[in-house]
Design a protein around this motif. Structure first.
Motif, PDB file in Angstrom:
ATOM      1  N   LEU A  60       0.751  -1.148   0.041  1.00  0.00           N
ATOM      2  CA  LEU A  60      -0.022  -0.034  -0.087  1.00  0.00           C
ATOM      3  C   LEU A  60       1.044   1.145   0.138  1.00  0.00           C
ATOM      4  CD1 LEU A  60      -2.553  -0.961   2.867  1.00  0.00           C
ATOM      5  CD2 LEU A  60      -2.932  -1.092   0.215  1.00  0.00           C
ATOM      6  N   ARG A  61       0.297   2.267  -0.423  1.00  0.00           N
ATOM      7  CA  ARG A  61       0.855   3.505  -0.589  1.00  0.00           C
ATOM      8  C   ARG A  61      -0.297   4.477  -0.168  1.00  0.00           C
ATOM      9  NH1 ARG A  61       4.912   6.843  -4.438  1.00  0.00           N
ATOM     10  NH2 ARG A  61       5.395   8.682  -2.777  1.00  0.00           N
ATOM     11  N   PRO A  62      -0.380   5.381   1.085  1.00  0.00           N
ATOM     12  CA  PRO A  62      -1.478   6.230   1.118  1.00  0.00           C
ATOM     13  C   PRO A  62      -1.678   7.190   0.001  1.00  0.00           C
ATOM     14  CG  PRO A  62      -0.078   5.789   3.133  1.00  0.00           C
ATOM     15  CD  PRO A  62       0.651   5.288   2.147  1.00  0.00           C
ATOM     16  N   THR A  63      -2.868   7.461  -0.462  1.00  0.00           N
ATOM     17  CA  THR A  63      -3.203   8.509  -1.371  1.00  0.00           C
ATOM     18  C   THR A  63      -2.987   7.954  -2.608  1.00  0.00           C
ATOM     19  OG1 THR A  63      -1.213   9.919  -1.926  1.00  0.00           O
ATOM     20  CG2 THR A  63      -2.604  10.512   0.030  1.00  0.00           C
ATOM     21  N   PHE A  64      -2.459   6.520  -2.777  1.00  0.00           N
ATOM     22  CA  PHE A  64      -2.413   5.860  -4.218  1.00  0.00           C
ATOM     23  C   PHE A  64      -3.298   4.942  -4.318  1.00  0.00           C
ATOM     24  CE2 PHE A  64       1.745   7.283  -6.054  1.00  0.00           C
ATOM     25  CZ  PHE A  64       2.148   8.331  -5.094  1.00  0.00           C
ATOM     26  N   ALA A  65      -3.850   5.056  -5.331  1.00  0.00           N
ATOM     27  CA  ALA A  65      -4.832   3.782  -5.656  1.00  0.00           C
ATOM     28  C   ALA A  65      -4.139   2.457  -5.800  1.00  0.00           C
ATOM     29  CB  ALA A  65      -5.880   4.170  -6.648  1.00  0.00           C
ATOM     30  N   THR A  66      -2.904   2.844  -6.153  1.00  0.00           N
ATOM     31  CA  THR A  66      -1.797   1.910  -6.702  1.00  0.00           C
ATOM     32  C   THR A  66      -1.910   1.005  -8.108  1.00  0.00           C
ATOM     33  OG1 THR A  66      -2.729  -0.468  -5.511  1.00  0.00           O
ATOM     34  CG2 THR A  66      -1.472   1.133  -4.158  1.00  0.00           C
ATOM     35  N   GLN A  67      -2.288  -0.173  -8.181  1.00  0.00           N
ATOM     36  CA  GLN A  67      -2.001  -0.782  -9.426  1.00  0.00           C
ATOM     37  C   GLN A  67      -3.214  -1.348 -10.077  1.00  0.00           C
ATOM     38  OE1 GLN A  67       1.468  -3.207  -9.189  1.00  0.00           O
ATOM     39  NE2 GLN A  67       2.319  -2.048  -7.500  1.00  0.00           N
ATOM     40  N   PRO A  68      -3.069  -1.328 -11.445  1.00  0.00           N
ATOM     41  CA  PRO A  68      -4.342  -1.852 -12.122  1.00  0.00           C
ATOM     42  C   PRO A  68      -4.559  -3.311 -11.865  1.00  0.00           C
ATOM     43  CG  PRO A  68      -2.265  -1.614 -13.574  1.00  0.00           C
ATOM     44  CD  PRO A  68      -1.965  -1.113 -12.296  1.00  0.00           C
ATOM     45  N   LEU A  69      -6.209  -3.419 -12.087  1.00  0.00           N
ATOM     46  CA  LEU A  69      -6.645  -4.811 -12.015  1.00  0.00           C
ATOM     47  C   LEU A  69      -6.055  -5.548 -13.259  1.00  0.00           C
ATOM     48  CD1 LEU A  69      -8.759  -6.185  -9.960  1.00  0.00           C
ATOM     49  CD2 LEU A  69      -7.802  -3.827  -9.486  1.00  0.00           C
ATOM     50  N   PRO A  70      -6.057  -6.871 -13.277  1.00  0.00           N
ATOM     51  CA  PRO A  70      -5.735  -7.596 -14.643  1.00  0.00           C
ATOM     52  C   PRO A  70      -6.504  -7.123 -15.363  1.00  0.00           C
ATOM     53  CG  PRO A  70      -5.310  -9.120 -12.592  1.00  0.00           C
ATOM     54  CD  PRO A  70      -5.722  -7.751 -12.079  1.00  0.00           C
ATOM     55  N   GLY A  71      -6.374  -7.075 -16.691  1.00  0.00           N
ATOM     56  CA  GLY A  71      -7.222  -6.622 -17.796  1.00  0.00           C
ATOM     57  C   GLY A  71      -7.303  -5.203 -17.950  1.00  0.00           C
TER      58      GLY A  71
END
Ligand code: ATP
Ligand code: MG
Length: 631
Positions: free
Chosen positions: A415-426
């Protein structure tokens, strides 16, 4: 379908991009299909036209209900928590839900509703809303759910836009201590909706209800008329319409997004399971109203297709006091809690004893959706609600995307606060510069667009394919334009920086609203804020902040202004210093709880006469106050 480790996420992600058809076929075959698809994907973003699981036949309610009956028929599907805590909760099993949906589907048929007909639902958060929704899907009718806080004219325009034949509502509902006469709102709307032939009214309270002869009937009377609580599910093509839903209206006139059966089912279920990682006996609660996409995808379709137990809450977070959410978590032993930054900030403002009174040990995962979550709210949520042990999934997505697009997978993604982070597969997010050129290096900032189709994407705007094309596929030909801006760090994590409409160019620098608002919110006296630009002779634009502060922290306003600018200079830089700071009692919000910066921008620019579409505005009184005290 479930990803179990970060390594698997990386592998699945790679697979999903290199070989989307193989990847999604593998997921899709885990559902019940009446006929298998002939082709996984046909997509052309220039027309634009997108089709998933082409030629496949299914019914989403068979996946949400029938297929659980054998093994999980007695499992609780929906736990309903009433507005008034003294009233009993309702626990509805999958088997009971199946019978109720089938019975009401027969009511719809009795009313002459057929496959393809549009049905408007203007209902409170009661199980009958879920039942009506699934009953529509059972017989192939298209539901258009309008949040039951909208005015008569907003309701009428949505009914007319999608030409609904039938309206389903309730007589009255309490939100907190306030009775809301939904039927009266409907009656007013119905004066201007010639397309509606019938109205079915669920009697939620004992108050007398005015009924129009020949048009209005009661839910229970309709149920009495039917002989059978079995209703076969209608064959639906993958690309048949499942529902229409209007966007929140944060940036302009709401758009009636069209979602179809096959791809939406596969996409919402896959993302539900992977983002939240709920286990068999978990109790999952999303606090959204079903009138928004979050409620469609992550109270109803995703959880039910997964056989989960999903909570529906009728009330408000402030009744009978500000501890209500925490009380419900304790009472129902909620394991997964999914809410919005606006709610977190409102609850954070309250004395902490409202939280401390309750045992929140059942919680495993927390979620956020709807707006960028600022760091301070993130930490409050993490420390006080999750007690530092629950991953927070900050889920970025839109009515248009149908399902979550960028988010951590709970317990899997760092996790990183304020970051939605990474795309879901697809999901292939890209950042584009002003010329529409893809920025491949990181870190970088730009317009957020999506390359390639994903299953749960909206297929069109109802009755206006041209607007669909212009809004999403014209800014950057060949890509889906989200309307949002984003920053990508060196690790590939995404942070949403705000709406592209709200980007402010100060002395030639592009400033997104979210990072500046995030900095201001760090000040201990500040609850919430919104930043907009206004014309400035030298800088081109200057920054104007609307700020709400805690009442019990006494600080001189001018001192506070200085301190806010000091925080900004330190965390962002002098370029983002504010020219004007107006203290306000509240910020204008949509009924889904989002700040409407476009209204604030007009006021700051002395153009308050011309506020545009404000039908989705929750609190017009605040706008008046802000106008009067503008700096
Ligand atoms: P309209 O499209 O009518 O202006 P809207 O965009 O608010 O209204 P929704 O579809 O309800 O309508 O909201 C989607 C938007 O909400 C996203 O485009 C984004 O701006 C914002 N959003 C949603 N989730 C997040 C999140 N986790 N972080 C940041 N922003 C988010
Ligand atoms: Mg939008």
């Amino acid at each position: 379908m479930k990803i179990k480790s970060y390594r698997q996420y990386k592998e699945d992600y790679k697979q999903s991009i290199q070989n989307p058809e193989v990847f999604w076929a593998d997921i899709a075959k885990q559902f019940t299909w009446r006929k298998k698809w002939d082709k996984v994907l046909e997509a052309d973003f220039t027309k634009p036209e997108v089709k998933w699981f082409v030629g496949g036949k299914l019914n989403i309610t068979e996946n949400c209900l029938d297929r659980h009956l054998e093994k999980n028929g007695n499992k609780t599907a929906i736990i309903w928590e009433p507005n008034n805590p003294k009233e009993e909760s309702r626990h509805i099993t999958y088997k009971q839900l199946y019978h109720k949906v089938s019975a009401f589907a027969n009511v719809l048929k009795n009313k002459g509703i057929e496959k393809g007909d549009r049905v408007c639902l203007y209902m409170p958060m009661i199980p009958e809303l879920a039942i009506a929704m699934l009953a529509c899907a059972r017989i192939g009718a298209v539901h258009s759910i309008v949040f039951a806080g909208f005015s008569a004219s907003a309701l009428a325009s949505r009914i007319n836009d999608s030409n609904c034949k039938l309206l389903i509502t309730a007589n009255e509902v309490y939100r907190g201590t306030k009775p809301i006469n939904l039927k009266a709102v409907c009656d007013e709307a119905l004066e201007n909706t010639p397309c509606v032939k019938d109205v079915i009214v669920y009697r939620r309270t004992v108050e007398p209800t005015t009924m129009k002869e020949g048009r209005d009937t009661f839910w229970f009377d309709e149920l009495q008329k039917i002989k059978d609580d079995y209703c076969p599910a209608v064959d639906m093509d993958s690309e048949d319409m499942l529902f229409i839903l209007y966007t929140s209206g944060s940036t302009g006139t709401p758009k009636g997004m069209v979602h179809t059966c096959g791809g939406y089912m596969v996409g919402t279920t896959y993302t539900f399971q992977n983002v939240f990682q709920a286990k068999k006996d978990d109790v999952y609660w999303c606090t959204a109203d079903i009138g928004w996409i979050t409620g469609h995808s992550y109270i109803i379709y995703g959880p039910l297709a997964s056989g989960a137990t999903t909570v529906m809450f009728e009330g408000v977070p402030s009744y009978p006091d500000y501890g209500r959410f925490w009380e419900i978590i304790e009472k129902l032993k909620v394991t997964h809690f999914y809410t919005a930054p606006t709610a977190i900030r409102a609850l954070e403002k309250q004395p902490i004893h409202f939280v401390e009174k309750h045992n929140l040990n059942s919680l495993k995962v927390l979620g956020s959706v709807g707006e960028p979550i600022n760091e301070e709210a993130w930490h409050w949520y993490n420390d006080n609600i999750g007690k530092g042990t629950c991953p927070i999934v900050d889920t970025w997505w839109q009515t248009e995307t149908g399902g979550i697009m960028i988010s951590a997978l709970a317990g899997i993604t760092p996790l990183r606060p304020t970051f939605a982070t990474q795309p879901l597969p697809g999901v292939q997010p890209v950042l584009l510069d002003e010329n529409g050129k893809e920025i491949t290096e990181s870190p970088a900032e730009g317009s957020l667009a999506i390359k390639g189709a994903w299953p749960s994407m909206a297929r069109t705007i109802y009755g206006n394919h041209q607007r669909y094309k212009e809004t999403y596929f014209s800014a950057f030909p060949g890509k889906y334009f989200t309307g949002d801006g984003a920053y990508r760090d060196a690790m590939g994590n995404y942070r949403i920086t705000g709406r592209m409409d709200d980007v402010i160019i100060v002395s030639g620098h592009n400033l997104g609203t979210a990072p500046i608002e995030n900095a201001i919110n760090e000040h201990e006296a500040i609850v919430e804020c919104a930043i907009v630009g206004f014309p400035h002779d030298i800088k081109g634009n200057a920054l104007y902040a609307y700020v709400t502060k805690y009442n019990d922290i006494a600080t001189d306003e001018d001192v506070l202004r200085k301190e806010i600018n000091q925080v900004i200079t330190k965390t962002i830089g002098a370029i983002a210093k504010l020219d004007k700071i107006q203290f306000v009692s509240g910020l204008p919000k949509t009924r889904s709880g989002k700040i409407m910066r476009r209204i604030l921008r007009k006021i700051a620019s002395n153009d308050a006469e011309n506020l545009g579409d404000i039908s989705t505005l929750l609190n017009p009184e605040v706008v008046e106050e802000i106008k009067q005290n503008v700096l």
